[in-house]
Design a protein around this motif. Sequence first.
Motif, short mmCIF file in Angstrom:
data_model
loop_
_atom_site.label_atom_id
_atom_site.label_comp_id
_atom_site.label_asym_id
_atom_site.label_seq_id
_atom_site.Cartn_x
_atom_site.Cartn_y
_atom_site.Cartn_z
N HIS A 45 0.81 -1.21 0.00
CA HIS A 45 0.00 0.00 0.00
C HIS A 45 0.86 1.27 0.00
N SER A 103 2.29 7.76 11.91
CA SER A 103 1.36 7.27 10.88
C SER A 103 0.75 8.45 10.15
N GLY A 104 0.06 8.14 9.06
CA GLY A 104 -0.61 9.18 8.28
C GLY A 104 -1.75 9.82 9.03
N ALA A 105 -2.55 9.01 9.70
CA ALA A 105 -3.69 9.55 10.45
C ALA A 105 -3.19 10.51 11.54
N PHE A 131 -9.66 10.62 1.43
CA PHE A 131 -9.38 9.72 2.57
C PHE A 131 -8.18 10.25 3.35
N HIS A 132 -8.35 10.32 4.68
CA HIS A 132 -7.26 10.87 5.50
C HIS A 132 -6.91 10.03 6.71
N GLY A 133 -7.51 8.85 6.87
CA GLY A 133 -7.14 7.99 7.99
C GLY A 133 -8.34 7.64 8.85
N GLU A 184 -6.13 15.36 -0.44
CA GLU A 184 -5.14 14.55 -1.15
C GLU A 184 -5.07 15.19 -2.53
N ASP A 217 -2.38 16.50 1.99
CA ASP A 217 -2.15 15.17 2.53
C ASP A 217 -1.35 14.41 1.47
N VAL A 219 0.42 11.68 2.06
CA VAL A 219 0.72 10.35 2.59
C VAL A 219 1.04 9.40 1.43
N GLN A 220 0.35 9.57 0.31
CA GLN A 220 0.66 8.72 -0.85
C GLN A 220 1.49 9.46 -1.90
N ALA A 245 3.50 10.05 5.23
CA ALA A 245 3.74 8.82 6.02
C ALA A 245 4.14 7.75 5.01
C1 LIG Z 1 -4.03 9.76 1.64
C2 LIG Z 1 -3.97 9.05 2.96
N1 LIG Z 1 -3.98 9.77 4.09
C3 LIG Z 1 -3.91 9.19 5.30
C4 LIG Z 1 -3.81 7.82 5.43
C5 LIG Z 1 -3.71 7.21 6.78
O1 LIG Z 1 -2.42 6.72 6.99
P1 LIG Z 1 -2.13 5.65 8.13
O2 LIG Z 1 -2.77 4.37 7.70
O3 LIG Z 1 -0.62 5.57 8.19
O4 LIG Z 1 -2.73 6.19 9.39
C6 LIG Z 1 -3.79 7.03 4.28
C7 LIG Z 1 -3.72 5.56 4.39
O5 LIG Z 1 -4.02 4.80 3.50
C8 LIG Z 1 -3.87 7.65 3.02
O6 LIG Z 1 -3.85 6.93 1.88
#
Ligand SMILES: Cc1ncc(COP(=O)(O)O)c(C=O)c1O
Length: 391
Positions: A45, A103-105, A131-133, A184, A217, A219-220, A245
């Motif tokens: 992922h 972590s991302g969240a 999506f943010h967690g 995102e 965000d 994270v990705q 993250a």
């Molecule tokens: C865009 C995005 N933000 C936040 C998250 C949350 O990250 P984590 O699972 O490390 O808490 C994810 C997880 O898939 C994500 O794709």
Amino acid sequence: MNTREIEDRYTLATYPKFPFALVRGVGSYVFDDSEKRYLDLYGGHAVSSLGHSHPRWVEAIAKQASTLDFYSNICYSPVRAEAAERVVRNSYSSMTGVYFCNSGAEANETALKIARKLTKRPHVVAMLDGFHGRTIAALSVTGVQKMRDAFPESLDRLTRWVPMASLGAIEAVEPSQIAAVILEPILSLGGVRMGNPEYYQGLRRWCTRNGVALIFDEVQTGNGRTGKWFVGQHWGVEPDIVTTAKAIGGGFPVGAVIANAWVAADVKSGDQGSTFGGAPMAAAAVAATYRVIEEEGLVDHVARRSTRVIARLRELMGPGRIRDVRGLGYLLGIECDLPGKEIQSRLLKEGVLVGISNHANTIRLLPPLTVSDAEWDSFLATFEKVLTSSN
Ligand SMILES: Cc1ncc(COP(=O)(O)O)c(C=O)c1O
């Protein structure tokens, strides 16, 4: 009992799972407990940026584990200093400092918290389908209704929803009570959808004009995945806060919040904290990941390779096959005529791991940044076969 039975018996049932146990990985491949090999275009992922068990990453973590296993943020750490310098230097030019978490969240929680304190405003604008967690605050800005409905006491009464890529929708928001816009920049789970450069530039202008913090965000999209270190660099757009993250630690759990001078100036001792955030082994993982990305030129590698892959995928467009190819670099969404789940399970049988998305017909590729031309060629041959086979 075998691994599957033990895990099902002793873990909470939060995840749907593939029906096999993975036991080892090397480069772009992972192996299950029957030694079946899978080409990993899912990257656990979007995580395994250097491929699995990259020797320099393994060495850095092992060395740190045997040198100083842990100490908290109460002391300075040379490896945290290196990780912070590399992350800030490679992010947007206006960024001045980073906060490490796990972590991302947690990164998004932190970003929302500091944006509200900075602006002294309660509301946040977020994107439908974003999506943010899974934590309460991250969920409250996640635009997937069914995820929020399962937890009705989330804080989404403080969220104003807008559709992605609509400047008109942003401009219609009354800004005086808005602390931040969080998005995102490429909606990944939402089917790999994005706006044009003018959208992000207009969003930036609206935030600046109204004293609203712009939170990307990443994270990705961060850490080289899209063929730039951070995705706004494609459009000349700098957010006020970046959260990231996944790939930043190359597989070690790390989250990060990167901030510009406006935001950083308001962050005071005690505003946020995390026992494990930026701890020596996590920092060693970040420093090693960034060192390898920099020294092996992986960001350019992704930009070059992905141009070729996208062109080859587009050649497969047509009735009964591919409808659309979206995304940037190694964050790709392929919309097919067949349902994404069907494509995913056909590819799995052929030894290729890919992701699905909330868009029923779109599969996602989120592979290691190191995937080679030869590995892409092998995927493209398998993919074409799978698309045109009758089961
Ligand atoms: C865009 C995005 N933000 C936040 C998250 C949350 O990250 P984590 O699972 O490390 O808490 C994810 C997880 O898939 C994500 O794709």
